[in-house]
Design a protein around this motif. Structure first.
Motif, PDB file in Angstrom:
ATOM      1  N   TRP A 170       1.023  -0.668  -9.758  1.00 48.74           N
ATOM      2  CA  TRP A 170       2.022  -1.740  -9.869  1.00 48.74           C
ATOM      3  C   TRP A 170       1.545  -2.744 -10.910  1.00 48.74           C
ATOM      4  N   THR A 171       2.041  -2.635 -12.123  1.00 45.49           N
ATOM      5  CA  THR A 171       1.641  -3.549 -13.190  1.00 45.49           C
ATOM      6  C   THR A 171       2.829  -4.349 -13.717  1.00 45.49           C
ATOM      7  N   SER A 172       3.925  -3.699 -14.029  1.00 46.87           N
ATOM      8  CA  SER A 172       5.094  -4.371 -14.593  1.00 46.87           C
ATOM      9  C   SER A 172       6.249  -4.343 -13.601  1.00 46.87           C
ATOM     10  N   ILE A 173       6.598  -5.518 -13.072  1.00 49.53           N
ATOM     11  CA  ILE A 173       7.714  -5.590 -12.128  1.00 49.53           C
ATOM     12  C   ILE A 173       9.019  -5.206 -12.809  1.00 49.53           C
ATOM     13  N   THR A 174       9.154  -5.522 -14.086  1.00 50.22           N
ATOM     14  CA  THR A 174      10.368  -5.182 -14.830  1.00 50.22           C
ATOM     15  C   THR A 174      10.549  -3.670 -14.919  1.00 50.22           C
ATOM     16  N   LYS A 175       9.467  -2.964 -15.254  1.00 49.42           N
ATOM     17  CA  LYS A 175       9.544  -1.502 -15.356  1.00 49.42           C
ATOM     18  C   LYS A 175       9.846  -0.871 -14.000  1.00 49.42           C
ATOM     19  N   LEU A 176       9.220  -1.378 -12.958  1.00 47.93           N
ATOM     20  CA  LEU A 176       9.443  -0.828 -11.623  1.00 47.93           C
ATOM     21  C   LEU A 176      10.900  -0.967 -11.196  1.00 47.93           C
ATOM     22  N   ASN A 177      11.472  -2.132 -11.469  1.00 48.72           N
ATOM     23  CA  ASN A 177      12.851  -2.373 -11.035  1.00 48.72           C
ATOM     24  C   ASN A 177      13.888  -1.662 -11.894  1.00 48.72           C
ATOM     25  N   LYS A 178      13.458  -1.014 -12.946  1.00 46.72           N
ATOM     26  CA  LYS A 178      14.370  -0.215 -13.771  1.00 46.72           C
ATOM     27  C   LYS A 178      14.333   1.267 -13.408  1.00 46.72           C
ATOM     28  N   LEU A 179      13.421   1.648 -12.505  1.00 48.71           N
ATOM     29  CA  LEU A 179      13.223   3.067 -12.211  1.00 48.71           C
ATOM     30  C   LEU A 179      14.370   3.692 -11.417  1.00 48.71           C
ATOM     31  N   TYR A 180      14.724   3.074 -10.282  1.00 48.67           N
ATOM     32  CA  TYR A 180      15.691   3.687  -9.372  1.00 48.67           C
ATOM     33  C   TYR A 180      16.632   2.624  -8.813  1.00 48.67           C
ATOM     34  N   GLU A 181      17.892   2.985  -8.661  1.00 48.42           N
ATOM     35  CA  GLU A 181      18.874   2.056  -8.098  1.00 48.42           C
ATOM     36  C   GLU A 181      18.602   1.752  -6.630  1.00 48.42           C
ATOM     37  N   ASP A 196       0.841  -1.203   0.000  1.00 51.22           N
ATOM     38  CA  ASP A 196       0.000   0.000   0.000  1.00 51.22           C
ATOM     39  C   ASP A 196       0.877   1.255   0.000  1.00 51.22           C
ATOM     40  N   ILE A 197       1.643   1.338  -1.064  1.00 48.37           N
ATOM     41  CA  ILE A 197       2.594   2.425  -1.249  1.00 48.37           C
ATOM     42  C   ILE A 197       1.884   3.697  -1.679  1.00 48.37           C
ATOM     43  N   SER A 198       0.981   3.553  -2.665  1.00 46.00           N
ATOM     44  CA  SER A 198       0.359   4.714  -3.295  1.00 46.00           C
ATOM     45  C   SER A 198      -1.100   4.429  -3.626  1.00 46.00           C
ATOM     46  N   TRP A 199      -1.918   5.481  -3.595  1.00 42.91           N
ATOM     47  CA  TRP A 199      -3.315   5.367  -3.999  1.00 42.91           C
ATOM     48  C   TRP A 199      -3.480   5.440  -5.521  1.00 42.91           C
ATOM     49  N   SER A 200      -2.426   5.742  -6.228  1.00 40.46           N
ATOM     50  CA  SER A 200      -2.518   5.974  -7.670  1.00 40.46           C
ATOM     51  C   SER A 200      -3.012   4.732  -8.414  1.00 40.46           C
ATOM     52  N   MET A 201      -3.853   4.982  -9.406  1.00 40.98           N
ATOM     53  CA  MET A 201      -4.424   3.896 -10.199  1.00 40.98           C
ATOM     54  C   MET A 201      -3.527   3.508 -11.367  1.00 40.98           C
ATOM     55  N   HIS A 202      -2.673   4.442 -11.799  1.00 39.12           N
ATOM     56  CA  HIS A 202      -1.833   4.199 -12.967  1.00 39.12           C
ATOM     57  C   HIS A 202      -0.403   4.660 -12.676  1.00 39.12           C
ATOM     58  N   MET A 203       0.545   4.086 -13.400  1.00 34.03           N
ATOM     59  CA  MET A 203       1.943   4.432 -13.214  1.00 34.03           C
ATOM     60  C   MET A 203       2.202   5.917 -13.440  1.00 34.03           C
ATOM     61  N   GLU A 204       1.488   6.502 -14.399  1.00 31.11           N
ATOM     62  CA  GLU A 204       1.681   7.925 -14.696  1.00 31.11           C
ATOM     63  C   GLU A 204       1.425   8.788 -13.464  1.00 31.11           C
ATOM     64  N   GLU A 205       0.497   8.366 -12.610  1.00 36.51           N
ATOM     65  CA  GLU A 205       0.217   9.088 -11.372  1.00 36.51           C
ATOM     66  C   GLU A 205       1.155   8.619 -10.250  1.00 36.51           C
ATOM     67  N   GLY A 206       1.372   7.310 -10.204  1.00 35.91           N
ATOM     68  CA  GLY A 206       2.173   6.734  -9.125  1.00 35.91           C
ATOM     69  C   GLY A 206       3.620   7.180  -9.123  1.00 35.91           C
ATOM     70  N   ILE A 207       4.135   7.578 -10.288  1.00 37.48           N
ATOM     71  CA  ILE A 207       5.548   7.953 -10.377  1.00 37.48           C
ATOM     72  C   ILE A 207       5.870   9.129  -9.461  1.00 37.48           C
ATOM     73  N   LYS A 208       4.897  10.003  -9.215  1.00 40.80           N
ATOM     74  CA  LYS A 208       5.132  11.140  -8.328  1.00 40.80           C
ATOM     75  C   LYS A 208       5.350  10.663  -6.896  1.00 40.80           C
ATOM     76  N   ASP A 209       4.581   9.655  -6.481  1.00 42.37           N
ATOM     77  CA  ASP A 209       4.756   9.094  -5.138  1.00 42.37           C
ATOM     78  C   ASP A 209       6.070   8.327  -5.037  1.00 42.37           C
ATOM     79  N   LEU A 210       6.408   7.591  -6.078  1.00 42.58           N
ATOM     80  CA  LEU A 210       7.664   6.839  -6.079  1.00 42.58           C
ATOM     81  C   LEU A 210       8.865   7.776  -6.053  1.00 42.58           C
ATOM     82  N   GLU A 211       8.764   8.885  -6.775  1.00 40.73           N
ATOM     83  CA  GLU A 211       9.847   9.874  -6.772  1.00 40.73           C
ATOM     84  C   GLU A 211      10.024  10.467  -5.378  1.00 40.73           C
ATOM     85  N   TRP A 212       8.921  10.671  -4.678  1.00 42.47           N
ATOM     86  CA  TRP A 212       8.945  11.205  -3.304  1.00 42.47           C
ATOM     87  C   TRP A 212       9.716  10.241  -2.397  1.00 42.47           C
TER      88      TRP A 212
END
Length: 230
Positions: free
Chosen positions: A87-98, A52-68
Motif C-alpha cells: 500500500w503506497t499510493s492511495i490514488t492508484k489503489l482507488n483506481k483499481l476496482y469499482e 493486514d490485507i496482504s503479506w506482499s511487499m510491493h504492488m506487483e505482488e499484492g495485485i494477485k491478493d487484491l484480485e482474489w
C-alpha cells in the motif's frame, strides 16, 4: 443489503507465508475465508476490512491478493494494516476496482453512515512505547481526524471507524485515540491486529462511553465476516 466486517486476511498468494505459526486453525485460512465469504456475502452487501490485507511487499505482488478479493461478492472498504507494505499510493489503489475502496484521509459511505478510518499504532500505555512510536501515533491521529472531518463536512453524523490496531489496551484505558472517537460521537469502531494468545482476554464487543468497539481478527471471528449492520 448488510454491512459486515473482518480483518487480517494475511493473504500470500504470490509467495509462501504460512500463518499456522499462530495456530492450526490458520491452516489454509484463505480457503476458509473464501468459503465463508461466499456462503454469507452477496453483491448487495458491503464488507469492511480493517487492515493486514496482504503479506506482499510491493504492488506487483499484492495485485494477485487484491484480485482474489475483487472476485469475491460485495463492496469492500479497506484501511491499511502494519503489514500492508504494498500500500503506497492511495490514488492508484482507488483506481483499481469499482468494488474496492481504500481509506486514507478520506471516507466512504454505507447507507446513511460514513465509513472513516486509519491504520492506528501501538498504544501509548505500553512500556515499550518509544519517541518514534509517539511520532507515528500522532500522525495516525491526524489522519483519523482528516477522515472524520471529511465525513462531517459532507453532512454525515452517523459514523463507523476502522482502525487496524486496537484503540486501547486490554485494560480499556482512555487515550488520545479514544478521546477523538468520542469527540466525533462515532457509533462503532472495527479493529483487528491481535492473534493467537493475545485474543484470550479480549471481549468481542466493548461498550464504552456510548461507543462500541468490535474485534474482527480472522482467527477471532473464525475466518468469517461478521454482520455489523443490516
Amino acid at each position: 443489503m448488510a454491512l459486515y466486517a473482518i480483518s487480517d486476511l494475511h493473504l500470500a498468494l504470490s509467495g509462501d507465508k504460512p500463518m499456522d505459526v499462530f495456530g492450526d486453525n490458520w491452516y489454509k485460512h484463505d480457503e476458509k475465508i473464501k468459503n465463508n465469504w461466499l456462503a454469507n456475502i452477496t453483491e448487495k452487501d458491503t464488507v469492511l476490512v480493517a487492515g493486514d490485507i496482504s503479506w506482499s511487499m510491493h504492488m506487483e505482488e499484492g495485485i494477485k491478493d487484491l484480485e482474489w478479493i475483487h472476485k469475491l461478492p460485495g463492496t469492500k472498504i479497506f484501511v491499511k494494516g502494519n503489514h500492508d507494505y504494498f500500500w503506497t499510493s492511495i490514488t492508484k489503489l482507488n483506481k483499481l476496482y469499482e468494488d474496492m475502496k481504500f481509506i486514507q484521509n478520506n471516507f466512504y459511505t454505507y447507507g446513511g453512515y460514513a465509513i472513516c478510518g486509519t491504520r492506528g499504532w501501538n498504544n501509548p500505555k505500553f512500556e515499550s512505547f518509544t519517541e518514534h512510536d509517539e511520532k507515528i501515533y500522532k500522525r495516525e491521529l491526524i489522519r483519523l481526524k482528516l477522515s472524520l472531518d471529511a465525513a462531517v463536512k459532507s453532512g454525515y453524523n452517523k459514523i463507523i471507524v476502522m482502525i487496524h490496531f486496537p484503540p486501547f489496551s486490554e485494560k480499556e484505558e482512555d487515550n488520545a485515540m479514544t478521546a477523538l472517537l468520542e469527540e466525533y460521537k462515532v457509533e462503532k469502531i472495527i479493529y483487528g491486529h491481535l492473534h493467537g494468545s493475545s485474543l484470550q482476554k479480549i471481549k468481542s464487543v466493548v461498550k464504552k462511553n456510548n461507543l462500541e468497539y468490535i474485534i474482527t481478527s480472522c482467527d477471532y471471528v473464525n475466518f468469517a465476516p461478521i454482520k455489523i449492520l443490516t
